[in-house]
Write a protein that holds these residues in place. Structure first.
Motif, PDB file in Angstrom:
ATOM      1  N   ASN A  85      68.285  80.777  33.993  1.00  0.00           N
ATOM      2  CA  ASN A  85      68.927  80.383  34.988  1.00  0.00           C
ATOM      3  C   ASN A  85      67.892  79.790  36.235  1.00  0.00           C
ATOM      4  N   ILE A  86      67.558  78.648  36.408  1.00  0.00           N
ATOM      5  CA  ILE A  86      66.750  78.113  37.115  1.00  0.00           C
ATOM      6  C   ILE A  86      66.507  78.675  38.666  1.00  0.00           C
ATOM      7  N   ASN A  87      67.548  78.958  39.080  1.00  0.00           N
ATOM      8  CA  ASN A  87      67.888  79.378  40.626  1.00  0.00           C
ATOM      9  C   ASN A  87      67.389  80.822  40.615  1.00  0.00           C
ATOM     10  N   ILE A  88      67.731  81.575  39.656  1.00  0.00           N
ATOM     11  CA  ILE A  88      67.160  82.900  39.302  1.00  0.00           C
ATOM     12  C   ILE A  88      65.677  83.248  39.462  1.00  0.00           C
ATOM     13  N   ARG A  89      65.188  82.189  38.617  1.00  0.00           N
ATOM     14  CA  ARG A  89      63.723  82.013  38.347  1.00  0.00           C
ATOM     15  C   ARG A  89      62.933  81.844  39.623  1.00  0.00           C
ATOM     16  N   ILE A  90      63.447  80.882  40.218  1.00  0.00           N
ATOM     17  CA  ILE A  90      63.013  80.331  41.608  1.00  0.00           C
ATOM     18  C   ILE A  90      62.865  81.537  42.714  1.00  0.00           C
ATOM     19  N   GLU A  91      63.939  82.266  42.752  1.00  0.00           N
ATOM     20  CA  GLU A  91      64.140  83.472  43.587  1.00  0.00           C
ATOM     21  C   GLU A  91      63.260  84.547  43.246  1.00  0.00           C
ATOM     22  N   GLU A  92      63.238  84.808  42.009  1.00  0.00           N
ATOM     23  CA  GLU A  92      62.294  85.837  41.570  1.00  0.00           C
ATOM     24  C   GLU A  92      60.943  85.549  41.789  1.00  0.00           C
ATOM     25  N   ARG A  93      60.481  84.341  41.534  1.00  0.00           N
ATOM     26  CA  ARG A  93      59.048  83.859  41.649  1.00  0.00           C
ATOM     27  C   ARG A  93      58.459  84.042  43.227  1.00  0.00           C
ATOM     28  N   SER A  94      59.601  83.457  43.932  1.00  0.00           N
ATOM     29  CA  SER A  94      59.452  83.397  45.478  1.00  0.00           C
ATOM     30  C   SER A  94      59.097  84.610  46.040  1.00  0.00           C
ATOM     31  N   LYS A  95      60.003  85.586  45.555  1.00  0.00           N
ATOM     32  CA  LYS A  95      59.915  86.867  45.805  1.00  0.00           C
ATOM     33  C   LYS A  95      58.641  87.701  45.683  1.00  0.00           C
ATOM     34  N   LEU A  96      57.917  87.395  44.339  1.00  0.00           N
ATOM     35  CA  LEU A  96      56.735  88.145  43.924  1.00  0.00           C
ATOM     36  C   LEU A  96      55.570  87.197  44.501  1.00  0.00           C
ATOM     37  N   GLY A  97      55.768  86.068  45.115  1.00  0.00           N
ATOM     38  CA  GLY A  97      54.534  85.243  45.357  1.00  0.00           C
ATOM     39  C   GLY A  97      53.944  84.330  44.376  1.00  0.00           C
ATOM     40  N   LEU A  98      54.824  84.232  43.327  1.00  0.00           N
ATOM     41  CA  LEU A  98      54.294  83.359  42.275  1.00  0.00           C
ATOM     42  C   LEU A  98      54.488  81.741  42.123  1.00  0.00           C
ATOM     43  N   LYS A  99      53.626  81.124  41.850  1.00  0.00           N
ATOM     44  CA  LYS A  99      53.710  79.589  41.745  1.00  0.00           C
ATOM     45  C   LYS A  99      54.383  79.180  40.357  1.00  0.00           C
ATOM     46  N   GLU A 100      54.881  77.988  40.462  1.00  0.00           N
ATOM     47  CA  GLU A 100      55.644  77.463  39.151  1.00  0.00           C
ATOM     48  C   GLU A 100      54.624  77.122  38.353  1.00  0.00           C
ATOM     49  N   SER A 101      53.301  76.929  38.696  1.00  0.00           N
ATOM     50  CA  SER A 101      52.166  76.683  37.741  1.00  0.00           C
ATOM     51  C   SER A 101      51.609  77.943  36.937  1.00  0.00           C
ATOM     52  N   ASP A 102      51.999  79.120  37.654  1.00  0.00           N
ATOM     53  CA  ASP A 102      51.202  80.286  37.180  1.00  0.00           C
ATOM     54  C   ASP A 102      52.104  80.627  35.761  1.00  0.00           C
ATOM     55  N   VAL A 103      51.193  80.939  34.862  1.00  0.00           N
ATOM     56  CA  VAL A 103      51.743  81.398  33.501  1.00  0.00           C
ATOM     57  C   VAL A 103      51.891  83.137  33.547  1.00  0.00           C
ATOM     58  N   VAL A 104      52.947  83.531  33.478  1.00  0.00           N
ATOM     59  CA  VAL A 104      53.402  84.871  33.793  1.00  0.00           C
ATOM     60  C   VAL A 104      53.551  85.589  32.564  1.00  0.00           C
ATOM     61  N   PHE A 105      52.880  86.522  32.280  1.00  0.00           N
ATOM     62  CA  PHE A 105      52.926  87.517  30.947  1.00  0.00           C
ATOM     63  C   PHE A 105      53.700  88.951  31.534  1.00  0.00           C
ATOM     64  N   ILE A 106      54.644  89.051  30.747  1.00  0.00           N
ATOM     65  CA  ILE A 106      55.367  90.369  31.255  1.00  0.00           C
ATOM     66  C   ILE A 106      55.203  91.268  30.332  1.00  0.00           C
ATOM     67  N   PHE A 107      55.296  92.500  31.015  1.00  0.00           N
ATOM     68  CA  PHE A 107      55.531  93.708  30.272  1.00  0.00           C
ATOM     69  C   PHE A 107      56.812  94.497  30.644  1.00  0.00           C
ATOM     70  N   MET A 108      57.442  95.065  30.000  1.00  0.00           N
ATOM     71  CA  MET A 108      58.738  95.688  30.606  1.00  0.00           C
ATOM     72  C   MET A 108      58.735  97.069  29.738  1.00  0.00           C
ATOM     73  N   GLY A 109      58.818  98.120  30.447  1.00  0.00           N
ATOM     74  CA  GLY A 109      58.989  99.432  29.772  1.00  0.00           C
ATOM     75  C   GLY A 109      58.302 100.331  30.600  1.00  0.00           C
ATOM     76  N   ARG A 110      58.166 101.738  29.902  1.00  0.00           N
ATOM     77  CA  ARG A 110      57.451 102.876  30.608  1.00  0.00           C
ATOM     78  C   ARG A 110      55.728 102.387  30.308  1.00  0.00           C
ATOM     79  N   MET A 111      55.006 102.452  31.515  1.00  0.00           N
ATOM     80  CA  MET A 111      53.690 102.223  31.430  1.00  0.00           C
ATOM     81  C   MET A 111      52.811 103.528  31.107  1.00  0.00           C
TER      82      MET A 111
END
Length: 222
Positions: free
Chosen positions: A1-27
């Motif tokens: 969902n493009i709207n969720i993506r824009i909202e989440e990236r904006s909340k985190l201060g991420l630009k659309e040009s950023d390449v974001v690697f995600i880790f999800m789990g216990r660190m």
């Protein structure tokens, strides 16, 4: 969902040009977190657009280790999202999921990433082998191997959406309810979670545990 993506990236201060690697789990170490940080440190040296988004709780005081990497800067190219009850939203801020675990029972986060069409990089362990298709929905790296993980970080495969993961998910771990309804209809209890929970609550009482169900014929009392 493009709207969720824009909202989440904006909340985190991420630009659309950023390449974001995600880790999800216990660190912690068992999740391959130090291999992940080591490989990302090498990537970040020459790639200013690379970001690492950590989603989940910190079990092993991992945040204390961030300062030991020369190209990782907390709050800038490394962002800690924290624990979330809405992983569907959080994942859409990213571009690639990375799970270089030493062992897993089953890769739930891999399946969740496939549902939002993210490619994945996972370690070549038994517990993850059914959660992705190598070269189609993701890539595998050697467990406990920073060089192998870094090699996958630089693969062009990682920089594209993949619907193959969603197809794998739907075929193996989901059920087409529309098709089922058209063929045989639904059990009348579907969608009645509140009533079923109340029924269970009554049945579990030590005394006065006889529920009385009232309703017209054919509504699912039996």
């Amino acid at each position: 969902n493009i709207n969720i993506r824009i909202e989440e990236r904006s909340k985190l201060g991420l630009k659309e040009s950023d390449v974001v690697f995600i880790f999800m789990g216990r660190m912690n170490r068992e999740k391959g977190i130090y291999e992940l940080l080591g490989a990302f440190d090498r990537l970040a040296k020459d790639n200013r657009d690379a970001k690492l988004l950590m989603i989940g709780s910190n079990d092993g005081n991992t945040e204390d280790k961030f300062k030991s990497y020369s190209n990782i800067f907390y709050g800038k190219n490394l962002i800690c999202y924290g624990y979330t009850q809405t992983p569907y939203n959080a994942l859409q801020a990213g571009d690639i999921l990375c799970l270089p675990s030493y062992r897993e029972g089953f890769g739930i986060s891999v399946i969740e990433s496939s549902a939002v069409t993210l490619p994945v990089i996972v370690s070549d362990i038994y517990g993850l082998k059914d959660a992705y298709e190598d070269g189609v929905t993701g890539l595998k790296c050697k467990a406990r191997d920073i060089d192998s993980l870094y090699e996958k970080f630089t693969s062009k495969f990682c920089y594209r959406k993949t619907n193959g993961g969603r197809k794998l998910l739907l075929e193996n771990y989901a059920e087409d309810l529309n098709k089922k309804y058209n063929e045989i209809g639904f059990d009348p209890v579907l969608g009645r979670d509140e009533q079923i929970e109340r029924l269970i609550e009554v049945l579990l009482r030590r005394t006065k545990n006889n529920p009385l169900l009232l309703g017209n014929a054919g509504v699912g009392k039996t």
